[in-house]
Scaffold this active site. Structure first.
Site, PDB file in Angstrom:
ATOM      1  N   LYS A  50      52.356  16.257  72.494  1.00  0.00           N
ATOM      2  CA  LYS A  50      51.249  16.034  71.561  1.00  0.00           C
ATOM      3  C   LYS A  50      49.915  16.586  72.069  1.00  0.00           C
ATOM      4  O   LYS A  50      49.017  16.878  71.277  1.00  0.00           O
ATOM      5  CB  LYS A  50      51.106  14.539  71.271  1.00  0.00           C
ATOM      6  CG  LYS A  50      52.189  13.968  70.353  1.00  0.00           C
ATOM      7  CD  LYS A  50      51.962  14.385  68.918  1.00  0.00           C
ATOM      8  CE  LYS A  50      52.855  13.624  67.963  1.00  0.00           C
ATOM      9  NZ  LYS A  50      52.560  13.929  66.554  1.00  0.00           N
ATOM     10  N   SER A 309      60.718  15.203  73.921  1.00  0.00           N
ATOM     11  CA  SER A 309      59.348  15.286  73.407  1.00  0.00           C
ATOM     12  C   SER A 309      58.365  14.392  74.130  1.00  0.00           C
ATOM     13  O   SER A 309      57.159  14.654  74.105  1.00  0.00           O
ATOM     14  CB  SER A 309      59.337  14.952  71.911  1.00  0.00           C
ATOM     15  OG  SER A 309      59.852  13.654  71.692  1.00  0.00           O
TER      16      SER A 309
END
Length: 418
Positions: A50, A309
């Site tokens: 992110k 992720s």
């Protein structure tokens, strides 16, 4: 959006955000008969990809927008990227996260943001936090930094795909398939955009949690729709509505895309396997791609990349992770046992019903003032899933009044997880 945009973003953030490793995984390669590589975004400074979209988005704001301060909503990982960027650039930020956000993520947001960031806990879901963030930004004239539904955020996330292609090329390999976790769709849209130009033959798999299938719902409806509820367990991907920007990119690339749903219990099993075998601390959303491999058709010997992720997982959650994994694997079962109102019933249950490898994991009389007879909640852990049928047969032969509680039913949720 094209590969050139993502390559430009890659050059822009390269001095701040270092590439993450692409790690070959012998265990998964052997299990699935393909060459599996793990894209280790859990090794970012903020332990998730992110930071890419957040930093690139904020770095492209005008000076006036930066001076107005930024506002963001997040399940925790985007918030850390925004906090990191705010502190690095000297920008004031206000970040809204759901009350359920793990403490580990909340603490890391504060560490990365320092005095530049104010953290606000609101609502039970990301969507409630997002609404509060939009209202606050509008009231104060601040600038919203979207976690996934914004062009520059998507471009930033797409740099993951650019790195994967480059790293495989350095190994003399091409990318046959890539498995990408899906929440709001920013990472999937960015990677798909890059591959459409630079590796058009690559198959892209979007892995959604079964309790939050916002992408599949949009594909079924032909447009983004809002789910009534989501299971918050896979917090990094528990999003009620896929981003509009992301959906349009995904829709244009349906020919190369396959979407799968992954049970939360399977996610837990993959989290534990990654930790025990590879030493990888993956959060639930971070293990989605690995868990999805079981539901994907892969050509033998092909090169497959799973994007890990994020790795922001609170150690306090491991009891729940273990529980969900055991239930998913068919190793843990719960029963309501109504013992007859006479002494010795518990001993008879242990002797006549339990098998040699069965364990009592939980025993609790439902009436707190009755410790000898009456109804009890009994949790039984098996050595093998195949031991369930013999257990049920022994219960019936012993004439015990037993009712099995099934996961997903109101009774199970109330008694077992409530």
């Amino acid at each position: 959006m094209h590969a050139a945009d993502i390559q430009g973003a890659q050059a822009s953030i390269s001095s701040i955000i270092a590439p993450t490793p692409l790690q070959y995984c012998p265990r998964l390669s052997q299990d699935y008969g393909v060459e599996v590589y793990l894209k280790r975004e859990d090794l970012q400074d903020v332990r998730s990809y992110k930071i890419r979209g957040a930093y690139y988005n904020i770095s492209n704001l005008t000076e006036e927008e930066k001076a107005a301060g930024v506002v963001a909503a997040s399940a925790g990982n985007h918030a850390q990227g925004v906090a990191y960027a705010c502190r690095s650039m000297g920008i004031d930020g206000k970040i809204f996260v759901p009350k359920r956000t793990p403490k580990q993520k909340r603490d890391r947001i504060k560490v990365h943001g320092g005095d530049n960031v104010e953290l606000v806990l609101v609502g039970d879901t990301f969507d409630e936090a997002a609404e509060a963030a939009r209202n606050d930004a509008e009231a104060r004239g601040a600038t919203i930094v979207e976690p996934f539904n914004a062009r520059n955020t998507v471009i930033g996330q797409g740099t993951v795909g650019a790195e994967v292609v480059s790293q495989l090329s350095g190994l003399g390999k091409s990318l046959d398939s890539i498995v990408v976790p899906v929440g709001g769709g920013g990472l999937l849209a960015g990677i798909t955009s890059y591959l459409a130009d630079m590796s058009p033959r690559t198959a892209v798999v979007g892995a959604e949690p079964a309790g939050g299938r916002s992408l599949q719902a949009a594909l079924d409806a032909g447009e983004p729709v809002t789910l009534e509820t989501v299971d918050p367990f896979v917090d990094g991907a528990a999003v009620k509505r896929i981003g509009d920007v992301n959906y349009h990119i995904i829709e244009e690339n349906l020919g190369r895309l396959h979407v799968v749903s992954v049970d939360e219990g399977a996610v837990c099993t993959s989290m534990l396997a990654l930790y025990q075998n590879e030493g990888i601390i993956a959060e639930p959303a971070g293990a989605l791609s690995v868990a999805a491999l079981a539901d994907v058709s892969l050509a033998p010997g092909s090169t497959v990349v799973c994007v890990i992720s994020g790795g922001n997982n609170d150690v306090l959650r491991y009891a729940e992770i273990m529980e969900r994994s055991l239930v998913h694997r068919g190793l843990k079962h719960y029963f309501l046992v109504n013992f007859a109102q006479e002494p010795g019933q518990l001993r008879r249950f242990l002797n006549d019903v339990l098998g040699p490898d069965d364990d009592i994991a939980l025993f609790e009389y439902l009436k707190k003032n009755n410790r000898e007879t009456g109804a009890a909640l009994v949790g039984i852990e098996l050595a093998r899933a195949s031991d369930l049928d013999p257990l049920l047969e022994r219960m019936e032969e012993a004439s015990f009044d037993c009712r099995r509680l099934m996961p997903g039913t109101p009774e199970y949720d109330f008694i077992v997880t409530g």
